[in-house]
Write a protein that holds these residues in place. Structure first.
Motif, PDB file in Angstrom:
ATOM      1  N   GLU A 131       0.809  -1.207   0.000  1.00 27.09           N
ATOM      2  CA  GLU A 131       0.000   0.000   0.000  1.00 27.09           C
ATOM      3  C   GLU A 131       0.849   1.267   0.000  1.00 27.09           C
ATOM      4  OE1 GLU A 131      -0.468  -2.499   2.196  1.00 27.09           O
ATOM      5  OE2 GLU A 131      -2.305  -3.364   1.411  1.00 27.09           O
TER       6      GLU A 131
ATOM      7  N   THR B 273      -4.375  -1.984  -7.439  1.00 26.49           N
ATOM      8  CA  THR B 273      -5.275  -2.682  -6.516  1.00 26.49           C
ATOM      9  C   THR B 273      -6.666  -2.066  -6.555  1.00 26.49           C
ATOM     10  OG1 THR B 273      -3.408  -3.222  -5.094  1.00 26.49           O
ATOM     11  CG2 THR B 273      -5.586  -3.375  -4.113  1.00 26.49           C
ATOM     12  N   ARG B 274      -6.736  -0.745  -6.611  1.00 26.38           N
ATOM     13  CA  ARG B 274      -8.050  -0.081  -6.691  1.00 26.38           C
ATOM     14  C   ARG B 274      -8.782  -0.469  -7.970  1.00 26.38           C
ATOM     15  NH1 ARG B 274      -5.400   4.988  -4.647  1.00 26.38           N
ATOM     16  NH2 ARG B 274      -5.967   5.064  -2.452  1.00 26.38           N
ATOM     17  N   LYS B 275      -8.056  -0.506  -9.102  1.00 27.35           N
ATOM     18  CA  LYS B 275      -8.684  -0.887 -10.378  1.00 27.35           C
ATOM     19  C   LYS B 275      -9.179  -2.324 -10.333  1.00 27.35           C
ATOM     20  CE  LYS B 275      -6.122   2.312 -13.311  1.00 27.35           C
ATOM     21  NZ  LYS B 275      -5.116   2.446 -14.376  1.00 27.35           N
ATOM     22  N   ARG B 276      -8.341  -3.210  -9.792  1.00 26.76           N
ATOM     23  CA  ARG B 276      -8.726  -4.617  -9.702  1.00 26.76           C
ATOM     24  C   ARG B 276      -9.950  -4.782  -8.805  1.00 26.76           C
ATOM     25  NH1 ARG B 276      -4.057  -6.515  -8.687  1.00 26.76           N
ATOM     26  NH2 ARG B 276      -4.182  -6.415  -6.429  1.00 26.76           N
ATOM     27  N   ASN B 277      -9.989  -4.067  -7.698  1.00 31.39           N
ATOM     28  CA  ASN B 277     -11.153  -4.137  -6.806  1.00 31.39           C
ATOM     29  C   ASN B 277     -12.402  -3.597  -7.479  1.00 31.39           C
ATOM     30  OD1 ASN B 277      -9.650  -5.280  -4.788  1.00 31.39           O
ATOM     31  ND2 ASN B 277      -9.350  -3.383  -3.650  1.00 31.39           N
ATOM     32  N   ALA B 278     -12.254  -2.522  -8.261  1.00 29.01           N
ATOM     33  CA  ALA B 278     -13.404  -1.965  -8.970  1.00 29.01           C
ATOM     34  C   ALA B 278     -13.933  -2.958 -10.002  1.00 29.01           C
ATOM     35  CB  ALA B 278     -13.019  -0.656  -9.641  1.00 29.01           C
TER      36      ALA B 278
ATOM     37  N   MET C 204     -13.635  -6.239  -9.871  1.00 27.87           N
ATOM     38  CA  MET C 204     -14.262  -7.340  -9.143  1.00 27.87           C
ATOM     39  C   MET C 204     -15.643  -6.949  -8.636  1.00 27.87           C
ATOM     40  SD  MET C 204     -12.533 -10.039  -9.334  1.00 27.87           S
ATOM     41  CE  MET C 204     -13.516 -10.965  -8.201  1.00 27.87           C
ATOM     42  N   MET C 205     -15.779  -5.723  -8.153  1.00 22.04           N
ATOM     43  CA  MET C 205     -17.099  -5.263  -7.701  1.00 22.04           C
ATOM     44  C   MET C 205     -18.077  -5.205  -8.863  1.00 22.04           C
ATOM     45  SD  MET C 205     -17.016  -5.061  -4.512  1.00 22.04           S
ATOM     46  CE  MET C 205     -18.531  -4.223  -4.177  1.00 22.04           C
TER      47      MET C 205
END
Length: 84
Positions: free
Chosen positions: A43, A52-57, A59-60
């Motif tokens: 982080e 990480t933010r893009k990957r989480n977005a 996945m959501m």
């Protein structure tokens, strides 16, 4: 005899707890080591954090689309199965 046994057991218990606390104090890192470890976390790197933010977005988004459909993709009964 019962009183002596109680004193010995209590002393032994306090000794074991003291040894455990001493070992814990030796094992835990100091403040300087904690700061170094925080610098090395993923982080701390802005580029990695953005990935990480893009990957989480993504996945959501996938989870949202899966929640909105009635197809059971896990069992292979959805549109993915018919395209093969």
């Amino acid at each position: 005899m019962s009183g002596l046994r109680t004193v010995l057991v209590s002393t032994g218990f306090v000794g074991v707890v003291g040894i455990g606390y001493g070992m814990w104090s030796v094992i835990t890192p100091g403040e300087e080591r904690k700061r170094e470890m925080l610098k090395n976390l993923p982080e701390a790197n802005p580029l990695r954090m953005e990935e990480t933010r893009k990957r989480n977005a993504l996945m959501m988004q996938v989870l949202k689309e899966a929640a909105e459909t009635d197809d059971n993709i896990a069992r292979g009964l959805g549109p993915m199965r018919s395209q093969k």
